[in-house]
Design an enzyme around this catalytic site. Structure first.
Site, mmCIF file in Angstrom:
data_model
loop_
_atom_site.group_PDB
_atom_site.id
_atom_site.type_symbol
_atom_site.label_atom_id
_atom_site.label_comp_id
_atom_site.label_asym_id
_atom_site.label_seq_id
_atom_site.Cartn_x
_atom_site.Cartn_y
_atom_site.Cartn_z
ATOM 1 N N GLU A 1 51.386 -11.595 2.801
ATOM 2 C CA GLU A 1 52.751 -11.330 2.367
ATOM 3 C C GLU A 1 53.347 -12.584 1.728
ATOM 4 O O GLU A 1 54.281 -13.192 2.248
ATOM 5 C CB GLU A 1 53.616 -10.845 3.543
ATOM 6 C CG GLU A 1 54.910 -10.210 3.074
ATOM 7 C CD GLU A 1 55.845 -9.841 4.213
ATOM 8 O OE1 GLU A 1 56.462 -8.772 4.131
ATOM 9 O OE2 GLU A 1 55.965 -10.619 5.168
ATOM 10 N N ASP B 1 54.195 -12.911 11.974
ATOM 11 C CA ASP B 1 54.207 -13.496 10.632
ATOM 12 C C ASP B 1 54.262 -15.010 10.781
ATOM 13 O O ASP B 1 55.247 -15.568 11.263
ATOM 14 C CB ASP B 1 55.418 -12.980 9.857
ATOM 15 C CG ASP B 1 55.405 -13.388 8.397
ATOM 16 O OD1 ASP B 1 55.152 -14.580 8.120
ATOM 17 O OD2 ASP B 1 55.649 -12.527 7.534
ATOM 18 N N GLN C 1 50.773 -11.746 9.486
ATOM 19 C CA GLN C 1 51.085 -11.927 8.074
ATOM 20 C C GLN C 1 51.142 -13.422 7.788
ATOM 21 O O GLN C 1 51.418 -14.230 8.685
ATOM 22 C CB GLN C 1 52.413 -11.264 7.693
ATOM 23 C CG GLN C 1 52.319 -9.744 7.665
ATOM 24 C CD GLN C 1 53.621 -9.070 7.320
ATOM 25 O OE1 GLN C 1 54.698 -9.496 7.731
ATOM 26 N NE2 GLN C 1 53.545 -7.982 6.563
ATOM 27 N N GLU D 1 58.921 -7.436 14.342
ATOM 28 C CA GLU D 1 58.583 -8.702 13.698
ATOM 29 C C GLU D 1 59.722 -9.711 13.806
ATOM 30 O O GLU D 1 60.828 -9.450 13.322
ATOM 31 C CB GLU D 1 58.275 -8.475 12.212
ATOM 32 C CG GLU D 1 57.947 -9.757 11.454
ATOM 33 C CD GLU D 1 57.820 -9.548 9.954
ATOM 34 O OE1 GLU D 1 57.271 -10.441 9.280
ATOM 35 O OE2 GLU D 1 58.273 -8.495 9.447
#
Length: 278
Positions: A255, A187, A215, A152
């Site tokens: 998240e 993300d 995310q 990530e």
């Protein structure tokens, strides 16, 4: 429509952790993710999942250390992964083995392999090579149990010095490792801060079949969609359209830190979800 998973580390923070599974299920979630499972026996977490009809779709490798007891201590000391750090290969291997053992009990198909913060005296080239070597070993281990690994990119405002910050860097690492079960955890909170251009980035990378998980959190305050600058209706429609075209069937992890952290605040802040799944 996109499938959303509640992040139980950040959401429902007014409740004890083990009570958050039931709260997420009552709010209509079918899946959950969180940072770390290691403070609890895997069988206890599996029972919470089963009892509430939930899937476990993601969790992280330990941030450091050799045992489950080390995970929280290492996090509090500032460790954010060891995959890119020369000299800490034994910790990475022990953590990956522990994570795979949990994944088997939790029936979790993907694990985020935490890359780590690169020290000032470590070159980017050295960190990349250590990361690639560790991931080549890790993907072989994960493949034995049918598990995908995620890396990530994380923005340097949230984690200063994190080695992996951009989507193109993450995909270059995938090229070097060349393992089908290594994918990018995209993300959009971090991506928006570092790169912006979310529509272009999603359109570029989602069709490659190398994005394993999304995310979300709004920018700049990391609260729920609708509290910041991102046009989430557009983003979700784009993900949905590309998913239909490419048969992508992954999850979008929520998240984010609810803007209202008082009792029941997470649930009251889910209007965005109702609109997105209507």
């Amino acid at each position: 429509m996109p499938r959303f998973a509640a992040n139980l580390t950040m959401m429902y923070s007014d409740l004890p952790f083990l009570e958050r599974f039931e709260a997420a299920a009552k709010d209509g979630f079918n899946a959950v993710e969180y940072l770390f499972p290691y403070a609890y026996p895997a069988v206890e977490l599996a029972a919470r999942l089963k009892g509430n009809g939930l899937q476990q779709v993601l969790f992280n490798t330990p941030p450091g250390g050799m045992t489950s007891d080390d995970a929280q201590r290492c996090w509090e000391l500032g460790d954010r992964g060891t995959a890119c750090l020369p000299g800490r290969e034994a910790e990475f291997q022990a953590g990956l083995s522990l994570a795979l053992a949990y994944a088997e009990v939790l029936d979790c198909p993907r694990i985020h392999a935490m890359v780590g913060v690169r020290p000032a005296d470590l070159s980017a080239t050295q960190a990349d090579q250590t990361l690639i070597d560790n991931l080549k070993w890790a993907t072989e281990q994960a493949a034995k149990v049918g598990c995908d690994l995620m890396i990530e990119p994380i923005n340097p405002r949230s984690i200063p010095g994190f080695h992996l910050q951009r989507q193109d860097h993450a995909h270059a690492i995938l090229d070097s490792v060349n393992a089908p079960n290594l994918k990018v955890q995209m993300d959009l909170f971090h991506c928006q801060i570092v790169e912006g251009d979310l529509s272009i980035k999603i359109s570029q990378y989602l069709p490659t079949a190398r994005v394993g998980h999304f995310q979300i959190a709004d920018v700049p305050s990391r609260h729920e969609p609708g509290t910041g600058e991102v046009n989430w209706a557009h983003v979700f429609a784009l993900i949905d359209r590309i998913s239909l075209d490419t048969n992508w069937n992954g999850w979008i992890g929520c998240e984010y830190i609810p803007a209202d952290t008082s009792s029941g605040g997470t649930s009251r802040g889910l209007d965005w979800l109702l609109k997105s799944t209507a």
